[in-house]
Motif scaffolding. Structure first.
Motif, PDB file in Angstrom:
ATOM      1  N   UNK A  79       0.834  -1.203   0.000  1.00 18.00           N
ATOM      2  CA  UNK A  79       0.000   0.000   0.000  1.00 18.00           C
ATOM      3  C   UNK A  79       0.873   1.260   0.000  1.00 18.00           C
ATOM      4  N   UNK A  80       1.902   1.277   0.825  1.00 14.21           N
ATOM      5  CA  UNK A  80       2.752   2.459   0.928  1.00 14.21           C
ATOM      6  C   UNK A  80       3.542   2.701  -0.354  1.00 14.21           C
ATOM      7  N   UNK A  81       4.061   1.626  -0.938  1.00 13.56           N
ATOM      8  CA  UNK A  81       4.897   1.754  -2.132  1.00 13.56           C
ATOM      9  C   UNK A  81       4.089   1.654  -3.426  1.00 13.56           C
ATOM     10  N   UNK A  82       2.865   1.048  -3.309  1.00 18.02           N
ATOM     11  CA  UNK A  82       2.017   0.746  -4.469  1.00 18.02           C
ATOM     12  C   UNK A  82       2.833   0.018  -5.542  1.00 18.02           C
ATOM     13  N   UNK A  83       3.577  -0.972  -5.057  1.00 17.32           N
ATOM     14  CA  UNK A  83       4.404  -1.803  -5.937  1.00 17.32           C
ATOM     15  C   UNK A  83       4.212  -3.273  -5.581  1.00 17.32           C
ATOM     16  N   UNK A 111       3.136 -13.360  -2.693  1.00 13.52           N
ATOM     17  CA  UNK A 111       3.001 -12.370  -3.769  1.00 13.52           C
ATOM     18  C   UNK A 111       1.799 -11.484  -3.471  1.00 13.52           C
ATOM     19  N   UNK A 112       1.955 -10.207  -3.695  1.00 12.91           N
ATOM     20  CA  UNK A 112       0.872  -9.237  -3.463  1.00 12.91           C
ATOM     21  C   UNK A 112       0.934  -8.148  -4.518  1.00 12.91           C
ATOM     22  N   UNK A 113      -0.216  -7.865  -5.125  1.00 12.33           N
ATOM     23  CA  UNK A 113      -0.335  -6.862  -6.194  1.00 12.33           C
ATOM     24  C   UNK A 113      -1.339  -5.801  -5.762  1.00 12.33           C
ATOM     25  N   UNK A 114      -0.996  -4.509  -5.897  1.00 13.46           N
ATOM     26  CA  UNK A 114      -1.971  -3.465  -5.514  1.00 13.46           C
ATOM     27  C   UNK A 114      -3.163  -3.418  -6.471  1.00 13.46           C
ATOM     28  N   UNK A 115      -4.360  -3.175  -5.927  1.00  9.76           N
ATOM     29  CA  UNK A 115      -5.580  -2.958  -6.721  1.00  9.76           C
ATOM     30  C   UNK A 115      -5.868  -1.458  -6.684  1.00  9.76           C
ATOM     31  N   UNK A 116      -5.660  -0.795  -7.827  1.00  7.42           N
ATOM     32  CA  UNK A 116      -5.802   0.663  -7.920  1.00  7.42           C
ATOM     33  C   UNK A 116      -7.045   0.996  -8.731  1.00  7.42           C
ATOM     34  N   UNK A 117      -7.930   1.799  -8.159  1.00  2.00           N
ATOM     35  CA  UNK A 117      -9.155   2.193  -8.851  1.00  2.00           C
ATOM     36  C   UNK A 117      -8.869   3.261  -9.905  1.00  2.00           C
ATOM     37  N   UNK A 118      -9.855   3.521 -10.750  1.00  2.00           N
ATOM     38  CA  UNK A 118      -9.692   4.453 -11.867  1.00  2.00           C
ATOM     39  C   UNK A 118      -9.305   5.854 -11.400  1.00  2.00           C
ATOM     40  N   UNK A 119      -9.833   6.258 -10.246  1.00  2.00           N
ATOM     41  CA  UNK A 119      -9.548   7.613  -9.742  1.00  2.00           C
ATOM     42  C   UNK A 119      -8.213   7.696  -9.002  1.00  2.00           C
ATOM     43  N   UNK A 120      -7.460   6.573  -8.997  1.00  2.00           N
ATOM     44  CA  UNK A 120      -6.153   6.561  -8.354  1.00  2.00           C
ATOM     45  C   UNK A 120      -6.162   6.082  -6.916  1.00  2.00           C
ATOM     46  N   UNK A 121      -7.360   5.834  -6.353  1.00  2.00           N
ATOM     47  CA  UNK A 121      -7.445   5.368  -4.969  1.00  2.00           C
ATOM     48  C   UNK A 121      -6.926   3.937  -4.848  1.00  2.00           C
ATOM     49  N   UNK A 122      -6.268   3.677  -3.740  1.00  2.00           N
ATOM     50  CA  UNK A 122      -5.783   2.332  -3.431  1.00  2.00           C
ATOM     51  C   UNK A 122      -6.908   1.579  -2.731  1.00  2.00           C
ATOM     52  N   UNK A 123      -7.386   0.485  -3.334  1.00  2.00           N
ATOM     53  CA  UNK A 123      -8.454  -0.313  -2.709  1.00  2.00           C
ATOM     54  C   UNK A 123      -7.869  -1.336  -1.752  1.00  2.00           C
ATOM     55  N   UNK A 124      -6.893  -2.089  -2.233  1.00  2.00           N
ATOM     56  CA  UNK A 124      -6.330  -3.170  -1.425  1.00  2.00           C
ATOM     57  C   UNK A 124      -5.369  -3.984  -2.266  1.00  2.00           C
ATOM     58  N   UNK A 125      -5.340  -5.286  -2.014  1.00  2.00           N
ATOM     59  CA  UNK A 125      -4.376  -6.131  -2.721  1.00  2.00           C
ATOM     60  C   UNK A 125      -5.008  -7.441  -3.172  1.00  2.00           C
ATOM     61  N   UNK A 126      -4.402  -7.985  -4.210  1.00  2.00           N
ATOM     62  CA  UNK A 126      -4.640  -9.365  -4.629  1.00  2.00           C
ATOM     63  C   UNK A 126      -3.382 -10.121  -4.219  1.00  2.00           C
TER      64      UNK A 126
END
Length: 400
Positions: A79-83, A111-126
């Motif tokens: 979440x912090x790095x969005x990587x 393994x964890x991948x950020x889920x980023x919404x269209x408006x740029x908000x961070x939702x969570x992870x897969x």
């Protein structure tokens, strides 16, 4: 090992994820393709980690709605790095071999991948985990996870847009229903006092009035007639919008030509200085509610008298043309713009309104509803020289 509590305040996020049919299949594909035993979609904030969807083949013990302390997870760093964070074998990884998260949860692959919404908000992870090593830190696996995360984000955006649209529709429906009920109640409540005024004016006309008081009585009568017309339009509008529709009665006590002439006579009394020319060619009667046609005609003719050039006559034409009954009201005057015409037959819609021409904007809407009830049509053609409103009923619907 795991600090599990039940999530609170994230019910909508959990519901949204579980409304996406592909999520369960995505988690199944992840487990099968990577060999990892636990996969999840998590809602992650700076304070909480919530499992929204889970595929658990290793009895990790975390179900939908379960919560982990966010500071004990690697998703906190995602979440912090969005990587992406991908670890094949924790014990051999130079960065994470001594990290507290694998130690707390007994992990060897992650393994964890950020889920980023269209408006740029961070939702969570897969994310996916397993107590055994797994080959996940490679382009093929990471690309697959990214595509799945983008698919989930796309669906979340679509659900959010749908929910917002539904809320707006419900609000607009509630406002419309309240307005229409108010109009119906107002129309009914106004009828009695208006009828009382009308009756009082009729009594005044029977008495001996000087010229001044006669003129005042005529003003009251004209205003009363106009108000009665507005009330009738309100009640017809409310009836149509609240499910009753425009009611038709084919029991006519006058022929069609007399009906049209009566409307012209009434409006000539209201507009004594205006000229109305007629061309009526009605060889036979039609199957229609003549009172409703009179109401429609009164709206069209009144509209022409109000907005047409004062020095030019209004032309009324009614005829049986080809396979149609056609009624046209034509006036000289300014052209109605196409933008106004698009909305002219909608409720509360009016063209350019000058002082003394104010109204509810229901007349043409009611006229269009009367036309529709007769399975007919109504339209307007407007040029720089003249404006023509046409009402038409096909003989298949109109002939006796």
């Amino acid at each position: 090992m795991k600090d599990l509590v039940k999530a609170k305040g994230f019910e909508n996020d959990i519901d949204d994820i579980n409304q996406i049919p592909a999520v369960a299949k995505i988690l199944e594909v992840i487990c099968n393709s990577t060999g990892m035993g636990f996969a999840a979609v998590a809602k992650v904030t700076k304070d909480q980690w919530i499992a929204c969807a889970v595929n658990d083949k290793i009895n990790f013990g975390l179900g939908v709605g379960g919560e982990l302390q966010v500071e004990t997870t690697l998703c906190n760093e995602v979440m912090e790095l969005q990587q992406v964070i991908a670890i094949d074998n924790v014990s051999e990884d130079p960065i994470y071999s001594d990290h507290h998260t694998p130690k707390i949860y007994g992990l060897q692959s992650y393994i964890s991948i950020p889920i980023i919404l269209k408006n740029g908000d961070f939702f969570g992870t897969l994310c996916a985990i397993d107590p055994k090593p797994a080959l996940v830190n490679n382009e093929k696996t990471i690309t697959m996870f990214k595509l799945f995360a983008e698919l989930i984000a796309f669906n979340l955006d679509s659900l959010q847009h749908l929910n917002e649209t539904q809320v707006k529709l419900l609000e607009e429906k509630k406002i419309a229903e309240t307005r229409e009920q108010f109009i119906a109640i107002l129309g009914h409540d106004l009828r009695n006092p208006i009828n009382a005024i009308s009756n009082a004016v009729q009594l005044l006309f029977r008495s001996q009035l000087d010229e001044r008081n006669l003129r005042l009585a005529k003003v009251i009568q004209d205003s009363t007639n106009r108000t009665q017309g507005l009330i009738n339009n309100m009640l017809d509008f409310a009836s149509g919008r609240l499910g009753g529709g425009i009611k038709l009665n084919y029991d006519n006590n006058k022929n069609l030509e007399d009906t049209l002439n009566q409307v012209i006579t009434e409006l000539k009394m209201v507009y004594p200085d205006r000229s109305i020319m007629t061309v009526l060619s009605l060889e036979k009667e039609i199957r229609a509610d003549y009172k409703r046609i009179a109401q429609l005609f009164s709206n069209l003719l009144g509209n022409a008298l109000t907005h047409g050039e004062k020095q030019s006559p209004i032309l009324v034409k009614a005829a049986l043309v080809s396979n149609n009954f056609e009624l046209c009201v034509i006036n000289k005057g300014n052209k109605i713009s196409p933008d106004i015409i698009k909305h002219l037959f909608k409720p509360f819609s009016r063209g350019e309104v000058h002082h003394g021409q104010e109204g509810l904007g229901l007349g043409l809407y009611i006229a269009s509803e009367i036309a529709a009830a007769h399975k007919g049509t109504i339209w307007v053609d407007s040029t720089d020289e003249e404006t023509c409103f046409t009402f038409q009923i096909p003989f298949s619907a109109a002939e006796i």
